[in-house]
Each structure stands twice: as structure tokens, then as C-alpha cells.
Design a protein around this motif. Structure first.
Motif, PDB file in Angstrom:
ATOM      1  N   SER A  64       0.790  -1.285   0.013  1.00  0.00           N
ATOM      2  CA  SER A  64      -0.062  -0.002   0.162  1.00  0.00           C
ATOM      3  C   SER A  64       0.766   1.218  -0.199  1.00  0.00           C
ATOM      4  N   MET A  65       1.932   1.265   0.755  1.00  0.00           N
ATOM      5  CA  MET A  65       2.803   2.308   0.858  1.00  0.00           C
ATOM      6  C   MET A  65       3.532   2.592  -0.282  1.00  0.00           C
ATOM      7  N   ARG A  66       3.832   1.571  -1.125  1.00  0.00           N
ATOM      8  CA  ARG A  66       4.463   1.645  -2.434  1.00  0.00           C
ATOM      9  C   ARG A  66       3.450   2.238  -3.428  1.00  0.00           C
ATOM     10  N   GLY A  97       1.528  30.793  -0.855  1.00  0.00           N
ATOM     11  CA  GLY A  97       1.294  29.608   0.135  1.00  0.00           C
ATOM     12  C   GLY A  97       0.396  28.676  -0.421  1.00  0.00           C
ATOM     13  N   GLN A  98      -0.539  29.100  -1.261  1.00  0.00           N
ATOM     14  CA  GLN A  98      -1.563  28.338  -1.947  1.00  0.00           C
ATOM     15  C   GLN A  98      -0.752  27.305  -2.865  1.00  0.00           C
ATOM     16  N   ILE A  99      -0.038  27.914  -3.565  1.00  0.00           N
ATOM     17  CA  ILE A  99       0.752  26.959  -4.541  1.00  0.00           C
ATOM     18  C   ILE A  99       1.785  26.004  -3.723  1.00  0.00           C
ATOM     19  N   LEU A 100       2.443  26.486  -2.904  1.00  0.00           N
ATOM     20  CA  LEU A 100       3.171  25.484  -2.155  1.00  0.00           C
ATOM     21  C   LEU A 100       2.296  24.302  -1.287  1.00  0.00           C
ATOM     22  N   GLN A 101       1.073  24.813  -0.749  1.00  0.00           N
ATOM     23  CA  GLN A 101       0.538  23.686  -0.196  1.00  0.00           C
ATOM     24  C   GLN A 101      -0.050  22.772  -1.399  1.00  0.00           C
ATOM     25  N   GLN A 102      -0.577  23.133  -2.496  1.00  0.00           N
ATOM     26  CA  GLN A 102      -1.179  22.453  -3.717  1.00  0.00           C
ATOM     27  C   GLN A 102       0.178  21.428  -4.169  1.00  0.00           C
ATOM     28  N   VAL A 103       1.216  21.868  -4.225  1.00  0.00           N
ATOM     29  CA  VAL A 103       2.150  20.968  -4.917  1.00  0.00           C
ATOM     30  C   VAL A 103       3.128  20.099  -4.022  1.00  0.00           C
ATOM     31  N   VAL A 104       3.226  20.517  -2.659  1.00  0.00           N
ATOM     32  CA  VAL A 104       3.952  20.072  -1.413  1.00  0.00           C
ATOM     33  C   VAL A 104       2.708  18.989  -0.605  1.00  0.00           C
ATOM     34  N   GLY A 105       1.923  19.973   0.012  1.00  0.00           N
ATOM     35  CA  GLY A 105       1.191  19.260   1.155  1.00  0.00           C
ATOM     36  C   GLY A 105      -0.012  18.409   0.586  1.00  0.00           C
ATOM     37  N   GLN A 106      -0.908  18.966  -0.150  1.00  0.00           N
ATOM     38  CA  GLN A 106      -2.086  17.994  -0.855  1.00  0.00           C
ATOM     39  C   GLN A 106      -1.963  16.706  -1.306  1.00  0.00           C
ATOM     40  N   PRO A 107      -0.611  16.694  -2.222  1.00  0.00           N
ATOM     41  CA  PRO A 107      -0.580  15.306  -2.703  1.00  0.00           C
ATOM     42  C   PRO A 107       0.238  14.378  -1.689  1.00  0.00           C
ATOM     43  N   GLN A 108       0.866  14.892  -0.837  1.00  0.00           N
ATOM     44  CA  GLN A 108       1.335  14.112   0.275  1.00  0.00           C
ATOM     45  C   GLN A 108       0.154  13.420   1.175  1.00  0.00           C
ATOM     46  N   SER A 109      -0.739  14.287   1.594  1.00  0.00           N
ATOM     47  CA  SER A 109      -1.993  14.110   2.107  1.00  0.00           C
ATOM     48  C   SER A 109      -2.861  13.107   1.610  1.00  0.00           C
ATOM     49  N   LEU A 110      -3.171  13.214   0.218  1.00  0.00           N
ATOM     50  CA  LEU A 110      -3.769  12.325  -0.549  1.00  0.00           C
ATOM     51  C   LEU A 110      -2.990  10.859  -0.650  1.00  0.00           C
ATOM     52  N   LEU A 112      -1.158   9.626   1.258  1.00  0.00           N
ATOM     53  CA  LEU A 112      -0.911   8.697   2.773  1.00  0.00           C
ATOM     54  C   LEU A 112      -2.440   8.438   2.612  1.00  0.00           C
ATOM     55  N   PHE A 113      -3.328   9.049   2.347  1.00  0.00           N
ATOM     56  CA  PHE A 113      -4.802   8.730   2.557  1.00  0.00           C
ATOM     57  C   PHE A 113      -4.991   7.354   1.596  1.00  0.00           C
ATOM     58  N   VAL A 114      -4.578   7.401   0.322  1.00  0.00           N
ATOM     59  CA  VAL A 114      -4.852   6.266  -0.379  1.00  0.00           C
ATOM     60  C   VAL A 114      -4.083   5.031  -0.033  1.00  0.00           C
ATOM     61  N   GLY A 115      -2.729   5.230   0.262  1.00  0.00           N
ATOM     62  CA  GLY A 115      -1.797   4.316   0.707  1.00  0.00           C
ATOM     63  C   GLY A 115      -2.071   3.564   1.984  1.00  0.00           C
ATOM     64  N   GLY A 116      -2.552   4.445   2.919  1.00  0.00           N
ATOM     65  CA  GLY A 116      -2.565   4.095   4.369  1.00  0.00           C
ATOM     66  C   GLY A 116      -4.099   3.891   4.653  1.00  0.00           C
ATOM     67  N   ALA A 279     -15.571   4.095  11.047  1.00  0.00           N
ATOM     68  CA  ALA A 279     -16.190   5.351  11.572  1.00  0.00           C
ATOM     69  C   ALA A 279     -14.984   6.599  11.559  1.00  0.00           C
ATOM     70  N   GLN A 280     -13.926   6.271  11.876  1.00  0.00           N
ATOM     71  CA  GLN A 280     -12.627   7.083  12.235  1.00  0.00           C
ATOM     72  C   GLN A 280     -12.275   7.321  10.617  1.00  0.00           C
ATOM     73  N   PHE A 281     -12.236   6.604   9.860  1.00  0.00           N
ATOM     74  CA  PHE A 281     -11.889   6.903   8.451  1.00  0.00           C
ATOM     75  C   PHE A 281     -12.687   7.668   7.562  1.00  0.00           C
ATOM     76  N   PHE A 282     -14.303   7.210   7.891  1.00  0.00           N
ATOM     77  CA  PHE A 282     -15.138   8.320   7.255  1.00  0.00           C
ATOM     78  C   PHE A 282     -14.873   9.626   7.903  1.00  0.00           C
ATOM     79  N   GLY A 283     -14.762   9.769   9.014  1.00  0.00           N
ATOM     80  CA  GLY A 283     -14.443  11.216   9.372  1.00  0.00           C
ATOM     81  C   GLY A 283     -13.357  11.815   8.947  1.00  0.00           C
ATOM     82  N   GLY A 284     -12.193  10.987   8.420  1.00  0.00           N
ATOM     83  CA  GLY A 284     -11.123  11.566   7.703  1.00  0.00           C
ATOM     84  C   GLY A 284     -11.312  11.958   6.147  1.00  0.00           C
ATOM     85  N   VAL A 285     -12.459  11.055   5.759  1.00  0.00           N
ATOM     86  CA  VAL A 285     -12.652  11.032   4.314  1.00  0.00           C
ATOM     87  C   VAL A 285     -12.903  12.542   4.075  1.00  0.00           C
ATOM     88  N   GLN A 286     -13.746  13.551   4.901  1.00  0.00           N
ATOM     89  CA  GLN A 286     -14.085  14.817   4.465  1.00  0.00           C
ATOM     90  C   GLN A 286     -13.093  15.752   4.340  1.00  0.00           C
TER      91      GLN A 286
END
Length: 560
Positions: A64-66, A97-110, A112-116, A279-286
Motif C-alpha cells: 500500500s505504501m509503495r 502559500g496556496q501554490i506551495l500547499q497544492q504541490v507539496v502538502g496536498q499530494p502528500q496528504s492524498l 497517505l490517505f490512499v496508501g494508508g 467510523a474514524q476513516f469516514f471522519g477523515g474522508v471529509q
């Protein structure tokens, strides 16, 4: 890879089901005078099941992490490629700040969400489905009692999801503001220190941090409602199962024994633990839906400056550049140009002067199609520039701009940036022409600091001039090319600029009028209007705005 993960997750779910079946068999061996051989067989099979479960528990997160890291890489790659295609206007209206978050933070969050989180949630869902199916098979009447609390759980989850989504939307916006504030503060630290405004910057950043803290607390407090709600529901269900199952064991009307009720209760335990995690997962889905929506909106940004279907690659770079009835505005409320007409003769030096905000630099941006005109057209040799391939058009320009981009690398590498294939000899020649070669020799390969923080304004400008020498394009755009140079250095470099402009179509924007006196033609702008044109001597003789500006500057130099 997703199918492999799914297959391993199904295996884990089947292990749970088989564990329940073997538990029931083992209890019957114990309670119903079984043999030691049968009991040993049950124990060995249970050990085998847990060994398989342990192997799957290792492989699922690894695979999953791969997958997750691959998602992060591919999403960032696609976002970077898309970002590089967007117009300059996008970057000028979007916070850093929005560009940095789009390219750095948001893909990382997604990622981890998909793989974990998503992989774990899928495992929990499969476990619930398989174990529930087995329990329904064993006793559908008893299992139906567990469904009594289902509507309550669904209501709680929907209530929590709505509130969490609202908080996450606000937190994303607050994070963008916070990151932009940090970048503004670091970029302006020289001004902050000189003006002694550290307390104000500290309070501004702490306020941003407190807003994010409050929103996080709000989201997490709401999510915390899920666990006690499900625990209370679980207790209610266990009470029903124990009561109902006990009645079935005691009553002769049902085929239920002690081993069956213990196995059923164990199965309910195995269901509710994954259900809690779901239930915790669906809370994080939002939160991730909010992020995903922002990523989708980013990809919906489209470049407006593109190649025409029949765009040309070849054109006469030495031809006249003509602005015909050009209209342009950065916003509908503030038009800048209206029916502007100008002709820059090929092979000659043209200068654009005027007061601040008159549109001088904007003309250079329009020529290189950083922006497109709203009306009229710009042509090079009778070919409208919007009929030329954008990359081929820009290849024809060398630019020395006011806002010089300097990277935290050596001066040598900063010069080579505009022509990575240049030879060492060509780079040294450009450095010599820009009067910066001696500084390169004394400084060596030392980085110049973020945004060239260790360089003076004049040194940065000479790097930009060296880049123009190295690029050696047929059309030269000089936007305040010597504004950061003192008069002595400007005089030394003037001969180099003369060599640079020789044989090229040169358009220079200048505030210091002493640098344009030798231009073949001077255009004078005022509030987006062309009010004068001609040579230096002609404009002085006309006693118009140019003569007034030149006289004021000359008087200022005399006082110095």
C-alpha cells in the motif's frame, strides 16, 4: 497493485471467518468430550491462520505504501507539468502559500490517505462483510438484533461528517494564509529588522497559528463524538446478543448451544472493532474530499495563451514590431491601453519612457505574450504574434528585467541558467561583457543565498545582463536594465550594452533618461496613452513631457 492489495485483504477477512469456525469447533471438542488429537488439530490450524494473517498484515501496508508513494510522485509530477503550462496571470493572482500547499502538502496528504487510511479501511470493510456474512449464516435472527442501532450510527456519522467538512474547508484556507504570511515575512525580513517590526510579525503569525489550532480542535472535538456513540451502540448490541443468545441456548426451540453463543459474541467483537476504525476513516474522508476538490480545481485552471491550430514556427526576427490599435487591461474596472499604436523598427534601439504606472513594462509583457491583448493586434513582420508558436516567439527574446530571479547557487550557474548547453568559454565571455567575471573569480562556487540575498542590486543586475549576452537572442528587451547600477558602473557597462544591442531589435524601458539619449526612437507614455515620440533632440525641442522629465532629472544630478 490495487488488485494485489485487495486480494490480500480478502485473504485476511477469510482468515477471521475461518478463525471463528475453528474456535467453535475447538469449543465443541472441549465441551463435548473430543479427543486430544482433534484439539491439537484445531490448535495447529489456528496457529496457521494467524501466521497467514501476520504475513498479510506485513505485505498489505508495504504494498500500500509503495502505491501511496507512487500516487504522490505521479500527482506532483502532473501538477508541476500543469503548473508550468499556466499563464503568468495565474501566478500573479494566486498566493504563494496556496501554490506551495497544492504541490507539496496536498499530494502528500492524498497519498497517505490512499496508501494508508484507504487500504486499512478496505481491510476493515472486508472483515466486517465476511464476518457478518458468517454470523448471518450461523444465526440470522440473532444477527438482526445488531441492526437495530444502525440508523443511529449512520445519523451520527452524517452529522459529524458535515461539521468536519466545514471545519476542514476553513482550515485549508487558514493554512494557505499562514504559509503565505511566513513567506512574506521571510522575504521582507530586511525591512522587518530595519523597521523593528518583529513584534507585529510575531503577533501576525501567532494569530494565524491560533486560528489553525481552534479549527483543528473544533474538527477533532466533533470527530470525538463518533467513538463514544459507537461504544454505546456496541454495549446495547452486546446486551441484546447475550440476552437473546442466552434465551436461545436455554430454549429447546432453537438449535443453539454454549459454543455457538460464545463464537457469535466473539464474531461481534471482531465486527465492532473494524467498524470503529471505519467510523474514524469516514471522519477523515471529509478532510481528503476537501483536499481532492482543491486539487481538481487546480487542474481546472486552463492556460489562455496557447498555440493557434495553424501556428507558425518561422518568422523574420529582424522585422518591425508593430502594435496596432492595441487595447489591454489587467481588470475590467481599470483599462490601461485603448487603441495604442507603436512601431519598433527592426535592428534599431527603441526606448519607452514615462511616469510610473503608464504601462511601459506591460508593453514588454504583451510583446512576449506573457499576456494577450484584449483588442487590436501585435505583429512582427506583418505576422500577428498570436499566429506564432509561443515557444518560438519567446526564443526570439532576451530579457533583462527589473525583477531579477536569482537562485541559491553560484553566480556561474545563475548565468548558465538561460542556456544550460553553453560552453565554459561562452559563459566567461558573457561574464566579461557584463563586468562580473572578476567577482566570479573572487567568489568561486559559493551559493549566493536565497533570492541572491548575499548580492547587491548592481551585482544581480549584472548577472541578468550576462544572461542576455549568453542567450544572444535577436530581439532584446531591457526593462530598467541599469537602474541598480551607479553612474560610474553604468558608464563602464555602457560599451558592453552597445555591443549587445548591435544588430538587434532593442526595446528598452528606462526611468533614468540619461540611458536613452542615444536611442533611435523614444516613445513617451502617460496613463496608457502615447503622447510623444521621436529622437532625444526632437523631444527636447518640443518642450513636452519628455523635456520636463529630462530637465528635472538633469537638475537632480547637478545637485548631487
Amino acid at each position: 497493485m490495487i488488485l494485489v492489495v485487495l486480494a490480500m485483504i480478502v485473504v485476511q477477512g477469510l482468515v477471521y471467518q475461518q478463525f471463528l469456525a475453528m474456535t467453535e469447533s475447538g469449543l465443541r471438542v472441549i465441551f463435548e468430550s473430543g479427543t486430544m488429537r482433534e484439539l491439537l488439530h484445531v490448535c495447529l490450524f489456528v496457529f496457521f491462520l494467524f501466521a497467514v494473517r501476520g504475513l498479510m498484515s506485513y505485505l498489505v501496508p508495504v504494498v500500500s505504501m509503495r502505491l501511496s508513494n507512487g500516487v504522490v510522485f505521479e500527482l506532483r509530477r502532473d501538477m508541476i507539468e500543469h503548473m508550468m503550462q499556466l499563464d503568468l496571470a495565474y501566478f500573479e493572482r494566486t498566493k504563494s502559500g496556496q501554490i506551495l500547499q497544492q504541490v507539496v502538502g496536498q499530494p502528500q496528504s492524498l497519498g497517505l490517505f490512499v496508501g494508508g487510511a484507504a487500504a486499512n479501511a478496505l481491510r476493515d470493510f472486508v472483515t466486517v462483510v465476511i464476518v457478518s456474512g458468517y454470523l448471518i449464516y450461523k444465526n440470522p435472527y440473532l444477527f438482526s438484533t445488531a441492526l437495530i442501532v444502525l440508523p443511529f450510527i449512520i445519523w451520527v456519522m452524517n452529522h459529524v461528517a458535515d461539521r468536519v467538512k466545514d471545519a476542514q474547508e476553513k482550515m485549508q484556507e487558514a493554512s494557505i494564509q499562514y504559509m503565505s504570511g511566513i513567506e512574506e515575512m521571510t522575504n521582507g525580513m530586511r525591512t522587518v529588522k530595519i523597521a523593528r517590526q518583529e513584534p507585529i510579525e510575531r503577533d501576525r503569525l501567532i494569530k494565524g497559528t491560533s486560528i489553525i489550532r481552534d479549527l483543528l480542535i473544533r474538527a477533532q472535538t466533533t470527530q470525538a463524538l463518533l467513538m463514544p456513540s459507537i461504544d454505546l451502540s456496541s454495549a446495547f448490541v452486546y446486551a441484546l446478543v447475550i440476552g437473546g443468545g442466552g434465551y436461545m441456548v436455554l430454549s429447546p426451540d432453537f438449535d443453539m448451544d454454549g459454543a455457538g453463543i460464545i463464537t457469535f459474541l466473539l464474531g461481534m467483537v471482531m465486527i465492532f472493532d473494524p467498524a470503529r476504525l471505519l467510523a474514524q476513516f469516514f471522519g477523515g474522508v471529509q478532510n481528503n474530499l476537501v483536499i481532492l476538490n482543491r486539487v481538481r480545481n487546480f487542474f481546472h485552471e486552463k492556460a489562455t495563451i496557447n498555440d493557434a491550430p495553424d501556428a507558425l514556427s518561422e518568422f523574420d526576427t529582424s522585422a518591425d514590431i508593430v502594435l496596432k490599435d492595441v487595447g489591454f487591461s489587467y481588470s475590467e474596472e481599470q483599462p490601461l491601453f485603448d487603441d495604442l499604436n507603436m512601431t519598433f523598427k527592426g535592428g534599431q534601439v527603441s526606448a519607452i519612457v514615462g511616469s510610473t504606472g503608464s504601462g511601459k513594462t506591460t508593453i514588454l509583457s504583451l510583446l512576449s505574450r506573457l499576456y494577450d491583448v484584449k483588442s487590436g493586434e501585435i505583429t512582427i513582420g506583418d505576422i500577428p504574434i498570436n499566429k506564432l508558436k509561443v515557444l518560438k516567439l519567446r526564443d526570439a527574446f532576451s530579457v533583462v528585467a527589473q525583477d531579477i530571479v536569482i537562485f541559491n547557487n553560484s553566480i556561474w550557474e545563475n548565468i548558465r541558467y538561460v542556456n544550460p548547453d553553453a560552453t565554459d568559454e561562452e559563459i566567461w565571455r558573457a561574464a566579461e561583457d557584463a563586468e562580473i567575471a572578476d567577482f566570479i573569480r573572487s567568489r568561486g562556487d559559493k551559493p549566493v543565498g536565497p533570492k541572491g540575498a548575499q548580492l547587491s542590486g548592481g551585482q544581480k543586475q549584472r548577472i541578468a545582463i550576462a544572461r542576455a549576452f549568453l542567450r544572444d537572442a535577436p530581439i532584446l528587451l531591457l526593462d530598467e536594465a541599469t537602474s541598480a547600477l551607479d553612474q560610474a558602473t553604468e558608464e563602464r557597462i555602457k560599451s558592453a550594452l552597445d555591443r549587445l544591442t548591435k544588430g538587434k531589435t532593442t526595446i528598452m524601458v528606462a526611468h533614468r533618461l540619461s540611458s536613452v539619449v542615444d536611442a533611435d526612437q523614444i516613445f513617451v507614455l502617460e496613463k496608457g496613452k502615447l503622447i510623444e515620440r521621436g529622437k532625444h533632440e526632437e523631444l527636447l525641442a518640443d518642450q513636452g513631457l519628455y523635456a520636463q522629465l529630462y530637465g528635472a532629472q538633469k537638475q537632480g544630478y547637478a545637485k548631487k
